[in-house]
Design an enzyme around this catalytic site. Structure first.
Site, PDB file in Angstrom:
ATOM      1  N   SER A   1      -5.347   5.355  -4.294  1.00  0.00           N
ATOM      2  CA  SER A   1      -5.151   6.862  -4.440  1.00  0.00           C
ATOM      3  C   SER A   1      -4.704   7.332  -5.991  1.00  0.00           C
ATOM      4  O   SER A   1      -3.961   6.656  -6.693  1.00  0.00           O
ATOM      5  CB  SER A   1      -3.984   7.464  -3.814  1.00  0.00           C
ATOM      6  OG  SER A   1      -3.539   8.833  -4.077  1.00  0.00           O
TER       7      SER A   1
ATOM      8  N   ASP B   1       0.983  -1.227   0.129  1.00  0.00           N
ATOM      9  CA  ASP B   1      -0.007   0.210   0.065  1.00  0.00           C
ATOM     10  C   ASP B   1       0.917   1.231   0.058  1.00  0.00           C
ATOM     11  O   ASP B   1       2.082   1.125   0.469  1.00  0.00           O
ATOM     12  CB  ASP B   1      -0.944  -0.117   1.423  1.00  0.00           C
ATOM     13  CG  ASP B   1      -1.768   1.281   1.338  1.00  0.00           C
ATOM     14  OD1 ASP B   1      -2.290   1.519   0.546  1.00  0.00           O
ATOM     15  OD2 ASP B   1      -1.658   1.840   2.529  1.00  0.00           O
TER      16      ASP B   1
ATOM     17  N   GLY C   1      -7.561   3.684   2.972  1.00  0.00           N
ATOM     18  CA  GLY C   1      -7.657   2.847   1.855  1.00  0.00           C
ATOM     19  C   GLY C   1      -8.839   2.792   1.038  1.00  0.00           C
ATOM     20  O   GLY C   1      -8.940   2.273   0.093  1.00  0.00           O
TER      21      GLY C   1
ATOM     22  N   ASP D   1      -0.082   5.146   0.873  1.00  0.00           N
ATOM     23  CA  ASP D   1      -0.404   6.141   1.869  1.00  0.00           C
ATOM     24  C   ASP D   1      -0.261   5.264   3.306  1.00  0.00           C
ATOM     25  O   ASP D   1      -1.179   4.689   3.525  1.00  0.00           O
ATOM     26  CB  ASP D   1      -1.652   6.957   1.800  1.00  0.00           C
ATOM     27  CG  ASP D   1      -1.852   7.497   0.492  1.00  0.00           C
ATOM     28  OD1 ASP D   1      -0.868   8.201   0.128  1.00  0.00           O
ATOM     29  OD2 ASP D   1      -2.767   7.393  -0.083  1.00  0.00           O
TER      30      ASP D   1
HETATM   31  P1  B16 Z   1      -6.691  10.075  -3.117  1.00  0.00           P
HETATM   32  P2  B16 Z   1      -3.522   3.892   0.053  1.00  0.00           P
HETATM   33  C1  B16 Z   1      -5.689   5.635  -0.094  1.00  0.00           C
HETATM   34  O1  B16 Z   1      -4.435   5.519  -0.409  1.00  0.00           O
HETATM   35  C2  B16 Z   1      -5.867   6.424   1.213  1.00  0.00           C
HETATM   36  O2  B16 Z   1      -5.197   5.613   2.336  1.00  0.00           O
HETATM   37  C3  B16 Z   1      -7.215   6.931   1.391  1.00  0.00           C
HETATM   38  O3  B16 Z   1      -7.263   7.572   2.674  1.00  0.00           O
HETATM   39  C4  B16 Z   1      -7.469   7.798   0.151  1.00  0.00           C
HETATM   40  O4  B16 Z   1      -9.082   8.300   0.147  1.00  0.00           O
HETATM   41  C5  B16 Z   1      -7.501   7.190  -0.857  1.00  0.00           C
HETATM   42  O5  B16 Z   1      -6.262   6.484  -1.272  1.00  0.00           O
HETATM   43  C6  B16 Z   1      -7.818   7.904  -2.208  1.00  0.00           C
HETATM   44  O6  B16 Z   1      -6.806   8.911  -2.466  1.00  0.00           O
HETATM   45  O7  B16 Z   1      -7.653  10.896  -2.970  1.00  0.00           O
HETATM   46  O8  B16 Z   1      -5.461  10.659  -3.281  1.00  0.00           O
HETATM   47  O9  B16 Z   1      -7.266   9.627  -4.754  1.00  0.00           O
HETATM   48  O10 B16 Z   1      -3.665   3.802   1.532  1.00  0.00           O
HETATM   49  O11 B16 Z   1      -4.563   2.769  -0.687  1.00  0.00           O
HETATM   50  O12 B16 Z   1      -2.117   4.060  -0.734  1.00  0.00           O
HETATM   51 MG    MG Z   2      -2.839   3.179   3.183  1.00  0.00          MG
END
Ligand code: B16
Ligand code: MG
Length: 214
Positions: A118, A11, A48, A13
């Site tokens: 993300s 993952d 996530g 973030d």
């Molecule tokens: P974005 P990951 C996720 O990233 C984040 O944990 C989550 O908080 C966020 O809403 C999602 O990405 C979408 O992100 O707005 O930048 O498209 O933890 O899966 O790497």
């Molecule tokens: Mg994450």
């Protein structure tokens, strides 16, 4: 089991880099301006999951509904703040423990992938100096269903040309751990997910993974 594992899917973030804190700050800023209640407890439920699903969770916590046009405006505002914070990123944001873990796994012959919800993942990887490092990057632009649906991880395994059971997923979110379980991948939880003990393994430090797979 050690010999079975061919790839580690990370993952982004909250695992590779602490951009989870920037998500929190950006949602908080948007919510305060819009008169919506938001705190770290609500923020944990957003880990996530996609941007739209995150906003829906925030609205549902206060029994609020919004027309699609308002939702788009609120999401754009949050993403603008988030991107503003992302400008601060540089290679120094990758901890020594994380950098050493990634290079050790690479030297030992594991395939390494990103599986992130993300849409900003590629920009973040460029900023921290890992733009060309991973064998494949699957992100929010590549999928139609975000975690806890396993689509992101299944696509990563497919691109790597291996089976789900040959992958370990490293995650900081409950949704991500659930997604990995759903497609038969091993799970290593770090950060928030490790605190809840929801992974097959629950690590304080990413480098603990090396002892398990090498
Ligand atoms: P974005 P990951 C996720 O990233 C984040 O944990 C989550 O908080 C966020 O809403 C999602 O990405 C979408 O992100 O707005 O930048 O498209 O933890 O899966 O790497
Ligand atoms: Mg994450």
């Amino acid at each position: 089991m050690k010999n079975l594992i061919k790839a580690v899917i990370f993952d982004l973030d909250g695992v590779i880099v602490s951009t989870d804190e920037y998500h929190y700050l950006a949602w908080k800023r948007m919510a305060d301006e819009a008169g919506l209640y938001f705190d770290r407890d609500i923020n944990s439920a957003l880990r996530g999951v996609s941007r739209l699903e995150s906003l829906n969770i925030i609205l549902s916590r206060q029994n609020r509904h919004a027309p699609e046009a308002d939702k788009l405006r609120l999401m754009d505002k949050k993403n603008g703040y988030y991107k503003e914070y992302l400008e601060r990123l540089s290679p120094t944001f990758v901890t020594e423990d994380t950098a050493n873990t990634l290079s050790t796994l690479r030297k030992r012959g594991f395939m390494l992938a990103i599986g992130s919800s993300s849409r900003n993942a590629r920009f973040i990887l460029e900023r921290i100096g890992y733009g060309d490092f991973f064998d494949t990057v699957v992100d929010g632009n590549d999928i139609s269903r975000s975690k806890p649906d396993p689509e992101v991880y299944l696509l990563a395994a497919k691109r790597l040309g291996i089976l789900p059971e040959q992958c370990i997923v490293v995650e900081d979110s409950a949704a991500g751990i659930e997604a990995a379980f759903a497609c038969g991948m091993r799970t290593a939880a770090v950060g928030y997910a490790a605190e809840t003990g929801c992974g097959d393994w629950n690590f304080d430090k990413l480098s603990e993974l090396v002892l398990k797979v090498v």
